[in-house]
Write a protein that holds these residues in place. Structure first.
Motif, short mmCIF file in Angstrom:
data_model
loop_
_atom_site.label_atom_id
_atom_site.label_comp_id
_atom_site.label_asym_id
_atom_site.label_seq_id
_atom_site.Cartn_x
_atom_site.Cartn_y
_atom_site.Cartn_z
N ALA A 122 0.81 -1.20 0.00
CA ALA A 122 0.00 0.00 0.00
C ALA A 122 0.85 1.26 0.00
N GLY A 123 0.18 2.36 -0.29
CA GLY A 123 0.86 3.64 -0.26
C GLY A 123 0.61 4.35 -1.56
N GLY A 124 0.02 5.53 -1.50
CA GLY A 124 -0.39 6.25 -2.69
C GLY A 124 0.75 6.41 -3.67
N SER A 125 0.42 6.27 -4.94
CA SER A 125 1.39 6.45 -6.00
C SER A 125 2.59 5.53 -5.83
N GLY A 126 2.42 4.50 -5.00
CA GLY A 126 3.47 3.51 -4.89
C GLY A 126 4.71 3.96 -4.16
N VAL A 127 4.59 4.99 -3.32
CA VAL A 127 5.78 5.49 -2.65
C VAL A 127 6.44 4.40 -1.82
N ASN A 128 5.64 3.73 -0.97
CA ASN A 128 6.20 2.66 -0.17
C ASN A 128 6.59 1.47 -1.02
N ALA A 129 5.75 1.20 -2.00
CA ALA A 129 6.00 0.04 -2.84
C ALA A 129 7.33 0.17 -3.55
N ARG A 130 7.63 1.38 -4.00
CA ARG A 130 8.90 1.57 -4.70
C ARG A 130 10.07 1.33 -3.78
N ALA A 131 9.91 1.78 -2.51
CA ALA A 131 10.99 1.56 -1.55
C ALA A 131 11.21 0.07 -1.35
N VAL A 132 10.10 -0.66 -1.21
CA VAL A 132 10.21 -2.10 -1.00
C VAL A 132 10.83 -2.78 -2.22
N LEU A 133 10.37 -2.37 -3.40
CA LEU A 133 10.87 -3.00 -4.61
C LEU A 133 12.36 -2.74 -4.78
N ALA A 134 12.77 -1.49 -4.52
CA ALA A 134 14.18 -1.16 -4.65
C ALA A 134 15.01 -2.03 -3.72
N THR A 135 14.48 -2.25 -2.51
CA THR A 135 15.20 -3.11 -1.57
C THR A 135 15.38 -4.51 -2.15
N ARG A 136 14.31 -5.01 -2.75
CA ARG A 136 14.39 -6.36 -3.28
C ARG A 136 15.35 -6.45 -4.44
N VAL A 137 15.33 -5.43 -5.28
CA VAL A 137 16.24 -5.47 -6.41
C VAL A 137 17.69 -5.39 -5.92
N GLN A 138 17.91 -4.54 -4.89
CA GLN A 138 19.25 -4.45 -4.32
C GLN A 138 19.68 -5.80 -3.77
N ALA A 139 18.72 -6.53 -3.21
CA ALA A 139 19.05 -7.81 -2.62
C ALA A 139 19.12 -8.92 -3.65
N GLY A 140 18.88 -8.59 -4.91
CA GLY A 140 18.93 -9.60 -5.96
C GLY A 140 17.78 -10.59 -5.88
N ASP A 141 16.64 -10.14 -5.37
CA ASP A 141 15.49 -11.03 -5.22
C ASP A 141 14.26 -10.39 -5.85
N PRO A 142 14.27 -10.25 -7.20
CA PRO A 142 13.13 -9.57 -7.82
C PRO A 142 11.91 -10.48 -7.84
N PRO A 143 10.70 -9.89 -7.82
CA PRO A 143 9.51 -10.70 -8.06
C PRO A 143 9.49 -11.12 -9.53
N ASP A 144 8.55 -11.99 -9.90
CA ASP A 144 8.53 -12.46 -11.29
C ASP A 144 8.21 -11.34 -12.26
N SER A 145 7.29 -10.46 -11.82
CA SER A 145 6.94 -9.35 -12.69
C SER A 145 6.48 -8.22 -11.77
N PHE A 146 6.86 -7.00 -12.07
CA PHE A 146 6.46 -5.94 -11.16
C PHE A 146 5.98 -4.69 -11.89
N GLN A 147 5.17 -3.94 -11.19
CA GLN A 147 4.62 -2.70 -11.72
C GLN A 147 5.70 -1.63 -11.73
#
Lengths: 264, 372, 423
Positions: C69-94
């Protein structure tokens, strides 16, 4: 005097009042102008909805807290035994260096931690978070057990040693049986800390279905229409387990609290 | 050290048991801190080809780069938050502990109420208080229940600011402050010398370092911004102080109460026999004995307030500069702005602030144990 | 690194105990994790409908809907960036089309999807301008799910009549006439929410003040951030902020939108996902329960953003992810998702003319999409994504209180010099 005590008690309970009156209202009853009023009609809708949304996360939190607490309590007990009864040259220094680990702002290890967990494939789920809590729980569990075992008379161990008990024998026959209160204190402390933790949970675990309850509660607040009744019910559910622990085992809880501050 | 001549292999076992923990702490605490320290000297980000060594640039930027007002606001916020939070917890905690110490009826009932917020998560506290701080209703509506006009304070979204100052002037203030402390210290040294006492060498060494730094105009360099930039005490901080104080003052109370219970009744009785009033007993006997507890409480509360993250996050998220703190900024800079290098620099500064509070505390703990 | 391996072993030993307690968290074969920030209202409903249909088509794939959750994906982007940094991407992401996709992720993190476009005949089905926003060096990196418009101003026609105001033609008119009239009547002239919604408002004001070329120039370096024109934009923007609700920093985007339809505020500038909110959540009738127009000075221009999904390198279940993307770009999926979400289909072969699916608002917006000048949105990462956007949101947050035009523009100029990739 009583007036002051009661005054403060009311102050401390205002948020509780607010959580309860709001969470027993239905969404249509939650309006700003009647925010402080009792619900005109008590309903469990908000709890149902909150439980519906948060149940998987509650389970995640249990799956996190139980193993992390048990493992870190065992490690702490053994460490405390060594550091109180088998001191060696430099053991006090090692202990102090360990203690520093419980005071650091975790932001200062967060970036390497994320990269490390990613590279060993533990990023994103509860197992990684368990590992993190076990490791960063070593200082406090060690501290509590060490202080606890320091009180155990050395003569008891010596007597056992004369009977031929070695390092593990003394631990098993002398230390472990009298460790129950120590374990209770440590377990309560770790359960509350890990249940309530947020920074690691929000950075290390990903996916709405995998995050622990604190993160899910925060996400609940960020979504769509602001359903305050559901949020308050969610806050209540999140708080309930640790509150129960506190109310049932308050004495040990306070001992754990003080252990965190009393000198090592 | 034990006398019972344990087998050497037992001794080895003891060390072996400890080794995994030592390695874990060495890597996960000290190794990772070093790693973060290194990252803070690079321009690491998600972008391709980043991670070059840039020296102290990130640190210099945070203090003097126009773009990083947010970080400077964080420092000012942290200062006021820490001071107010410690003050609130100590005063409420001590008051409640002293009241509870009177062997009153229902003591455990009151104690349970004052302490229960400690069992909660800061996230729960944040979510609940965000509702209470609703600008129109919430706490602001309470006065209307007794016929008064509603409160006007906007709590955590308030944009009011007191004690406004210019960041560029701050360096001068810091230098002046260091010199004043120097004068006080010299006076104290003279006084103590006459009485034959000694000031701890640690304090003297720190002050010498600080004075040199001030003489070299270090503080001025630290605040050498190209343009004026106003900072001040953001009143929104009060909202965070109250929520955090609600959660932690019971803890302070428990610490004080444990201390009070540890004071032998004989001592108080002796003072009473000497004709001290009940207040006099507190002032002359009890409060001085509580001083070490006050110090411990200050250190515990202080390091919590410096590190604070979840409460602010749950209250206002990451974009409200009026309640922002370094811990929150670090999270957003790193994970939203993808500026790993700068995020690491913020984390290191945060660590240094906490270490300044904690390391002396751990040192004295270790030393006092040796004396036993 | 050796120490990784060494320590990894220790970790495994430690976790062997743990594994018993925690039931298998590892995803079984056939799991497909889709990451988005669609957690509520029409967004979530649209995604659910997509997933339902996909599951019919591919019954063996188990979709894991990871929405943060989080408008305009502010939190989501933070979470996604963390995952990409950790080399653990989801299968497909917005990810938003434009600089978010290309600069933040781009060639080293994403797999080119040209094969999918060619195989599905999409090269001619997606507008060329949109493909440009998701391509670099001839490689296409994502599949657009929809088109959104940022420059929409919402109001309730009946309310305006009652209060005796009309839709302002220019921001000057709004500031000097509309705003005082409404404030006297105790109505909030323009509702806005927390920082990202303020940035959203700012980009609309900037487009009006700078024109298309001036606005585009902000991103390629031809418009100076400390120029008199940009200073004037901030000046106007500050005056507009004075006409907004002062609890703005406590609100996400929905409450300000709700203020308009409830009649406590007159106007709200928000992207057209608000249409989905009005239609699906509040069940209002377009044109009556809510009306729309372009914000002053942006007529004939379409500030666009597009939610796209990509295929990260190292996706755990690549085959399922490709199937998902192939489905997502099809006209069928676009017609399932967009009417519910409240957005335009990106695939031009979708049934936009079907008034059962796309109501008056969308028909109207689609005409603009095909005829207007298109520019990218800053608040939604089509331009300036990443560090610039993060820094600019700090500027906007500071500006909210102080209205200090000079500081804002000087800092923005420095920020742009440091972080904008000018090519």
């Amino acid at each position: 005097m009583y007036a002051t005590l009661i005054f403060f008690a009311i102050l401390f309970l205002i948020p509780v009042y607010m959580v309860l009156v709001t969470s027993f209202k239905s969404f249509s009853q939650v309006s700003l102008s009647t925010m402080w009023n009792f619900p005109t009609e008590v309903t469990l809708d908000a709890f149902k909805e909150a439980l519906d949304k948060l149940l998987p996360n509650l389970l995640n939190s249990f799956a996190l807290v139980v193993p992390a607490t048990v493992i870190s309590a065992m490690i702490g007990s053994l460490n405390g035994y060594v550091l109180s009864k088998w001191k060696f040259r430099g053991s006090n220094l090692i202990f102090t260096l360990m203690l520093f680990g419980m005071f650091i702002p975790y932001q200062s290890i967060l970036i390497p931690l994320v990269q490390f967990l990613g590279s060993v494939g533990l990023y994103g789920g509860i197992p990684g978070l368990i590992l993190v809590h076990v490791i960063y729980g070593i200082p406090i569990t060690t501290l509590i057990f060490r202080n606890y075992y320091t009180e155990v008379p050395t003569e008891m161990l010596e007597a056992a040693a004369i009977d031929g008990a070695g390092f593990f024998g003394q631990y098993q026959h002398i230390i472990l049986p009298i460790s129950i209160p120590g374990f209770v204190v440590v377990i309560i402390w770790q359960v509350t800390q890990i249940w309530n933790e947020f920074l690691f949970a929000v950075t290390i675990v990903t996916g709405a279905d995998k995050v622990p309850i604190t993160v899910a509660l925060q996400n609940l607040a960020g979504s769509q229409v602001v359903e305050w009744n559901v949020q308050m019910a969610g806050a209540f559910l999140t708080a309930l387990p640790t509150l129960l622990v506190y109310i049932l085992l308050g004495r040990y809880f306070i001992r754990g609290l003080l252990a965190g501050s009393v000198k090592g | 050290m034990r006398q019972g001549e344990p087998l050497i292999s037992d001794r080895l076992k003891a060390v072996l048991i400890l080794i995994p923990s030592i390695i874990a702490i060495a890597i996960f605490v000290y190794g990772f801190i070093a790693w973060t320290g290194y990252t803070s000297l690079t321009n690491a980000s998600l972008a391709v080809g980043s991670g070059e060594y840039v020296g102290m640039d990130n640190y210099v930027d945070l203090f003097t780069g126009l773009r990083h007002e947010r970080f400077r606001t964080d420092l000012v916020n942290t200062f006021f938050f820490t001071a107010l939070f410690i003050g609130l917890c100590l005063s409420v905690g001590l008051l409640l502990a002293m009241l509870l110490d009177q062997h009153i009826k229902g003591e455990s009932f009151f104690r349970t109420i004052y302490l229960f917020p400690m069992a909660l998560s800061f996230v729960v506290t944040g979510v609940v208080w965000r509702w209470l701080y609703h600008p129109v209703q919430g706490l602001n509506a309470l006065p209307t229940l007794i016929g008064q006009p509603p409160g006007e304070f906007r709590w955590f979204i308030s944009q009011d600011r007191w004690f406004v100052f210019n960041w560029q002037d701050l360096g001068g203030y810091i230098s002046a402050f260091i010199f004043i402390i120097d004068i006080v210290l010299v006076a104290a040294l003279v006084y103590w010398n006459r009485r034959g006492g000694r000031l701890p060498g640690f304090i003297v060494a720190v002050m010498l370092l600080l004075s040199t730094w001030a003489l070299l105009e270090g503080p001025q360099q630290l605040t050498a911004l190209r343009r004026p930039e106003t900072h001040g005490f953001n009143l929104a901080i009060i909202a965070v102080v109250i929520a955090a104080g609600w959660q932690m003052s019971g803890y302070t109370m428990a610490m004080y109460l444990a201390g009070l219970r540890g004071i032998p009744e004989d001592l108080r009785e002796a003072a009473r026999v000497d004709g001290a009033s009940e207040w006099g007993v507190y002032r002359l006997v009890v409060l001085p004995l509580l001083q070490p507890i006050t110090l411990s409480a200050m250190i515990i509360l202080g390091h919590i307030s410096l590190k604070i993250f979840d409460l602010v996050y749950a209250l206002g998220g990451g974009d409200n500069p009026y309640i922002d703190m370094p811990g929150v900024n670090m999270f957003f800079t790193t994970f939203r702005g993808n500026a790993l290098g700068r995020g690491a620099a913020i984390a290191m500064i945060l660590l240094i602030m906490v270490a300044l509070v904690i390391v002396p505390y751990l040192r004295t703990s270790l030393r006092s144990e040796h004396e036993l | 690194m050796k120490f990784y391996k060494l320590f990894g072993m220790m970790v495994l030993v430690l976790l062997a105990v743990t594994a018993v307690a925690v039931s298998a968290q590892d995803e079984a074969a056939g799991d497909l994790e889709i990451f988005s920030w669609w957690t509520g209202g029409g967004e979530a409903a649209g995604l659910d409908a997509l997933i339902a249909r996909f599951s019919e088509l591919y019954p063996d794939v188990n979709i894991i809907n990871s929405a943060v959750a989080g408008g305009s994906g502010v939190n989501a982007r933070a979470v996604l960036a963390t995952r990409v940094q950790a080399g653990d991407p989801p299968d497909s992401f917005q990810v938003h089309a434009g600089s978010a996709l290309l600069n933040l992720y781009g060639a080293d993190r994403m797999e080119p999807l040209n094969f999918l476009y060619e195989e599905s005949g999409w090269m001619d089905q997606f507008p060329e301008g949109l493909l440009d926003l998701i391509s670099s060096d001839g490689n296409i990196y994502s599949v657009p799910a929809n088109i959104h418009r940022s420059n929409v101003m919402w109001y309730v026609p009946g309310n305006l009549e009652e209060w005796g105001v009309t839709v302002p033609e220019t921001w000057d008119e709004f500031i000097n006439e509309t705003c005082p009239t409404l404030q006297e009547a105790g109505i909030v002239p323009l509702s806005v929410g927390q920082t990202w919604t303020q940035m959203h408002l700012w980009e609309n004001v900037a487009l009006a003040g700078l024109g298309v070329d001036g606005y585009n120039g902000l991103w390629d370096g031809t418009t100076a951030w400390d120029s008199p024109e940009v200073m004037q934009v901030f000046e106007t923007y500050g005056q507009i902020l004075d006409c907004t609700n002062d609890d703005r920093d406590a609100l996400d985007w929905q409450p300000p939108a709700q203020m308009v339809v409830e009649g406590t505020a007159a106007f709200n500038v928000m992207g057209d996902w608000a249409a989905g909110y009005f239609l699906t959540d509040l069940e209002l009738e377009p044109g009556v329960g809510f009306g729309w127009t372009t914000p002053p000075g942006t007529d004939g221009v379409f500030i666009m953003l597009s939610d796209t999904f990509g295929l990260p390198i190292g996706a755990p279940n690549r085959d399922a992810a490709v199937a998902w993307l192939k489905f997502l770009g099809s006209p069928e999926a676009q017609d399932i998702f967009n009417p519910i979400k409240g957005s335009l289909p990106a695939n031009t072969t979708a049934a936009i003319d079907d008034s059962e699916l796309y109501n008056a608002y969308f028909q109207d917006a689609y005409e603009d999409w095909t005829s207007n000048t298109i520019v990218g949105s800053l608040a939604h990462e089509a331009v300036g994504a990443g560090e610039f956007q993060n820094g600019f949101s700090e500027i906007i947050a500071q500006f909210s209180a102080e209205h200090d035009v000079e500081t804002a523009t000087i800092v923005a100029a420095e920020l742009a010099a440091d972080t904008l990739v000018t090519d």
